[in-house]
Design a protein around this motif. Structure first.
Motif, PDB file in Angstrom:
ATOM      1  N   PRO A 270       0.802  -1.231   0.000  1.00 27.25           N
ATOM      2  CA  PRO A 270       0.000   0.000   0.000  1.00 27.25           C
ATOM      3  C   PRO A 270       0.833   1.278   0.000  1.00 27.25           C
ATOM      4  O   PRO A 270       0.397   2.293  -0.556  1.00 27.25           O
ATOM      5  N   ALA A 271       2.016   1.256   0.588  1.00 23.91           N
ATOM      6  CA  ALA A 271       2.854   2.458   0.566  1.00 23.91           C
ATOM      7  C   ALA A 271       3.287   2.791  -0.858  1.00 23.91           C
ATOM      8  O   ALA A 271       3.316   3.971  -1.254  1.00 23.91           O
ATOM      9  N   ASP A 272       3.634   1.774  -1.621  1.00 20.17           N
ATOM     10  CA  ASP A 272       3.995   1.991  -3.023  1.00 20.17           C
ATOM     11  C   ASP A 272       2.794   2.499  -3.813  1.00 20.17           C
ATOM     12  O   ASP A 272       2.917   3.404  -4.650  1.00 20.17           O
ATOM     13  N   ALA A 273       1.628   1.912  -3.548  1.00 23.08           N
ATOM     14  CA  ALA A 273       0.415   2.353  -4.237  1.00 23.08           C
ATOM     15  C   ALA A 273       0.111   3.814  -3.915  1.00 23.08           C
ATOM     16  O   ALA A 273      -0.243   4.606  -4.803  1.00 23.08           O
ATOM     17  N   ASP A 274       0.259   4.185  -2.654  1.00 21.34           N
ATOM     18  CA  ASP A 274       0.012   5.572  -2.253  1.00 21.34           C
ATOM     19  C   ASP A 274       0.980   6.530  -2.943  1.00 21.34           C
ATOM     20  O   ASP A 274       0.593   7.623  -3.372  1.00 21.34           O
ATOM     21  N   ILE A 382     -10.273   3.730  -7.760  1.00 23.93           N
ATOM     22  CA  ILE A 382     -10.689   2.801  -6.695  1.00 23.93           C
ATOM     23  C   ILE A 382      -9.588   2.751  -5.633  1.00 23.93           C
ATOM     24  O   ILE A 382      -8.879   1.747  -5.492  1.00 23.93           O
ATOM     25  N   PRO A 383      -9.422   3.820  -4.864  1.00 29.10           N
ATOM     26  CA  PRO A 383      -8.339   3.844  -3.865  1.00 29.10           C
ATOM     27  C   PRO A 383      -8.513   2.804  -2.765  1.00 29.10           C
ATOM     28  O   PRO A 383      -7.533   2.473  -2.087  1.00 29.10           O
ATOM     29  N   THR A 384      -9.721   2.285  -2.576  1.00 33.78           N
ATOM     30  CA  THR A 384      -9.949   1.278  -1.538  1.00 33.78           C
ATOM     31  C   THR A 384      -9.875  -0.155  -2.092  1.00 33.78           C
ATOM     32  O   THR A 384     -10.198  -1.108  -1.382  1.00 33.78           O
ATOM     33  N   LEU A 385      -9.448  -0.299  -3.332  1.00 33.35           N
ATOM     34  CA  LEU A 385      -9.367  -1.646  -3.937  1.00 33.35           C
ATOM     35  C   LEU A 385      -8.469  -2.545  -3.101  1.00 33.35           C
ATOM     36  O   LEU A 385      -7.394  -2.142  -2.658  1.00 33.35           O
ATOM     37  N   ARG A 386      -8.901  -3.786  -2.893  1.00 33.91           N
ATOM     38  CA  ARG A 386      -8.095  -4.753  -2.144  1.00 33.91           C
ATOM     39  C   ARG A 386      -8.467  -6.172  -2.597  1.00 33.91           C
ATOM     40  O   ARG A 386      -9.557  -6.402  -3.133  1.00 33.91           O
ATOM     41  N   SER A 387      -7.536  -7.076  -2.366  1.00 36.90           N
ATOM     42  CA  SER A 387      -7.796  -8.480  -2.700  1.00 36.90           C
ATOM     43  C   SER A 387      -8.818  -9.052  -1.725  1.00 36.90           C
ATOM     44  O   SER A 387      -8.787  -8.766  -0.529  1.00 36.90           O
ATOM     45  N   ALA A 388      -9.717  -9.880  -2.268  1.00 35.47           N
ATOM     46  CA  ALA A 388     -10.756 -10.487  -1.429  1.00 35.47           C
ATOM     47  C   ALA A 388     -10.265 -11.735  -0.725  1.00 35.47           C
ATOM     48  O   ALA A 388     -10.940 -12.247   0.182  1.00 35.47           O
TER      49      ALA A 388
END
Length: 412
Positions: A270-274, A382-388
Motif C-alpha cells: 500500500p505504501a507503493d500504491a500511495d 478505486i483507492p480502496t481496492l483490495r484483494s478479497a
C-alpha cells in the motif's frame, strides 16, 4: 527473498546432465530455486527437459549477459525449420505454421519491417485516448456489478483483448473463441494434438476474416497490410493469417497477466500504491520494474545452435538447444543489485521481459502504455481496492507458458 536466502534455498551442487529442468515457480515473488542455483554456477548448465522427450538435453541459460548474447548472435537460431528445434507443435521441421518469431535473418527482417510502422511511439500515442476509454468502461462495469469481482475477467483480460482486436480489425465478439484457443496453446498440460488443433482453428478463423478484408480492405492493421503488401507485390494470404495469429495471441495474453500481477503487487504494498497515486508521473519507471520483477514469458526465448559456440564458458555444440531463464536473469545481482527486492523507483530499461535483439517484442510500446493507463486509473478511481482473499490463495498459472493469475477476486 534476500540474496542470502537465495543461496540457502538453492541447495546442492548442480550436477548438470542428469537434472530435469523445473518449470513451476515456488511463489509469485520468487524465481524457481533450481534456476537460482543454475545462475550461481556462473555459466550455462546442461539439463534435460521432459517436454522435448525422455532425457532430451538442453542448455539452461540463466545469466543476464549470456541471454543477451544468445538472443543477439545469429549462430543461435530461432528458426523452427532447424533440425532439432524444440517446442514444434506438430514436431515436423519446415512446418507451414511458422510465424515471425520463428524466422531468422533476412526473412525475419522482411516480415517484421512490413508491420513495424503499426507499433511506433507516435501511433501508440494516438491510441491513448481510446485505451483510456476502454479501461474506464471496464471499471464502470466492474463497479456497477456485485462484489467481490474477478479482476481478470472484468479488467485484465478485456482491456488488452479489446485494444488488439480494434488495432487488428478483429471483431471482439469472437473473444471467447480466440481466448479459449490461445489458452490451450499456452497450457503446459495440453497435448500436441490439442495445441495443433487450437492453432489451426485460430489461423482458419483469422484467414476467413482476412478473405473478407481482401475484397474490401478496412482501415485497420490487417486491411492496411493487404493494401501495402499488394502494392509491393509481396502479399500472401497465409502469411498475413499467421502474422494476425501472432499479434492477436501475444497482444492480449501477456498484458492481461501483467495487469493482474502488477495490481496484486500494488495491493500487497500500500505504501507503493500511495506513492504512485500521489505522483502518477512515476508510473513508467514503476511499470519497468514490475516487468522485470515478474518476467512472465520466462521460457519463450528458445534457440538452437547452428555451429559450435562458446557461451559464458560452456561449449555449445551445433544442434544443441538453449532455453533462456529470463526470470532469474532479471534478478542477476551483477546487473540488478538487490534484484529480489521490488523497487518501483529502480528503473530497469535493460530488463529482459520483452526479450532482446532482433526478436525483441514488437508490441512493447503498446504493452507499456496499457499497463501505465490501467494502474493509474485503478489507483485513482478505486483507492480502496483490495484483494478479497490472501495472495497465497490466488490461483497462479503454474500450468501455463505465460505466468499470471487465473482469477483474482477483489473488493473495495
Amino acid at each position: 527473498m534476500t540474496n542470502t536466502e537465495r543461496a540457502s534455498t538453492a541447495t546442492a551442487t548442480v550436477t548438470a546432465a542428469a537434472q530435469e529442468l523445473e518449470i513451476a515457480r515456488a511463489c509469485p515473488y520468487s524465481p524457481n530455486a533450481q534456476h537460482i542455483a543454475f545462475q550461481q554456477q556462473g555459466r550455462p548448465v546442461k539439463v534435460t527437459l521432459a517436454t522435448l522427450g525422455p532425457g532430451a538435453p538442453v542448455w539452461a541459460v540463466s545469466n543476464h549477459a549470456d541471454i543477451r548474447t544468445m538472443l543477439n548472435d545469429a549462430r543461435f537460431s530461432a528458426d523452427r525449420q532447424q533440425q532439432g528445434f524444440p517446442f514444434q507443435v506438430d514436431g515436423q521441421p519446415g512446418n507451414f505454421r511458422r510465424t515471425m518469431i520463428s524466422m531468422d535473418g533476412a526473412e525475419h527482417r522482411e516480415v517484421r519491417r512490413s508491420v513495424t510502422g503499426e507499433f511506433t511511439l507516435k501511433r501508440m500515442k494516438a491510441l491513448q485516448p481510446r485505451i483510456q476509454q476502454i479501461v474506464d468502461d471496464c471499471i464502470d462495469t466492474m463497479l456497477a456489478g456485485p462484489k467481490p469481482a474477478d479482476l481478470v475477467s472484468a479488467l485484465a483480460l478485456p482491456v488488452p483483448s479489446l485494444v488488439i482486436c480494434e488495432q487488428l480489425g478483429v471483431p471482439y465478439e469472437g473473444h471467447d473463441f480466440f481466448q479459449s484457443r490461445s489458452h490451450m496453446l499456452l497450457l503446459r498440460g495440453a497435448s500436441a494434438e490439442e495445441r495443433l488443433r487450437a492453432l489451426d482453428e485460430l489461423i482458419d478463423f483469422l484467414g476467413d476474416l482476412i478473405t473478407e478484408k481482401e475484397a474490401e480492405p478496412t482501415d485497420d492493421l490487417l486491411g492496411r497490410q493487404i493494401v501495402k503488401l499488394r502494392e509491393a507485390g509481396t502479399y500472401r494470404h497465409q502469411d498475413l493469417a499467421r502474422m494476425a495469429f501472432l499479434l492477436l495471441v501475444a497482444g492480449h495474453e501477456t498484458t492481461a497477466n501483467m495487469i493482474s500481477l502488477g495490481t496484486m503487487a500494488l495491493l500487497d504494498r500500500p505504501a507503493d500504491a500511495d506513492a504512485l497515486r500521489a505522483d502518477p508521473s512515476k508510473l513508467p519507471v514503476a511499470v519497468e520494474e514490475l516487468l522485470r520483477y515478474f518476467t512472465i514469458a520466462e521460457f519463450i526465448p528458445t534457440r538452437v545452435a547452428t555451429e559450435d559456440v562458446e557461451l559464458g564458458g560452456s561449449l555449445i555444440k551445433a544442434g544443441d538447444v538453449l532455453v533462456a531463464l529470463c526470470n532469474v536473469a532479471n534478478r542477476d545481482p551483477s546487473v540488478f543489485p538487490d534484484g529480489d527486492t521490488l523497487d518501483l523507483q529502480r528503473g530497469a530499461r535493460h530488463q529482459l521481459a520483452f526479450g532482446f535483439g532482433a526478436h525483441q517484442c514488437l508490441g512493447q510500446n503498446l504493452a507499456r502504455m496499457e499497463l501505465e493507463i490501467v494502474y493509474a486509473t485503478l489507483l485513482r478511481r478505486i483507492p480502496t481496492l483490495r484483494s478479497a482473499i490472501p495472495t497465497r490463495e490466488l490461483p497462479f498459472k503454474h500450468d501455463a507458458d505465460i505466468y499470471g493469475i487465473h482469477a483474482f477476486p477483489v473488493t473495495w
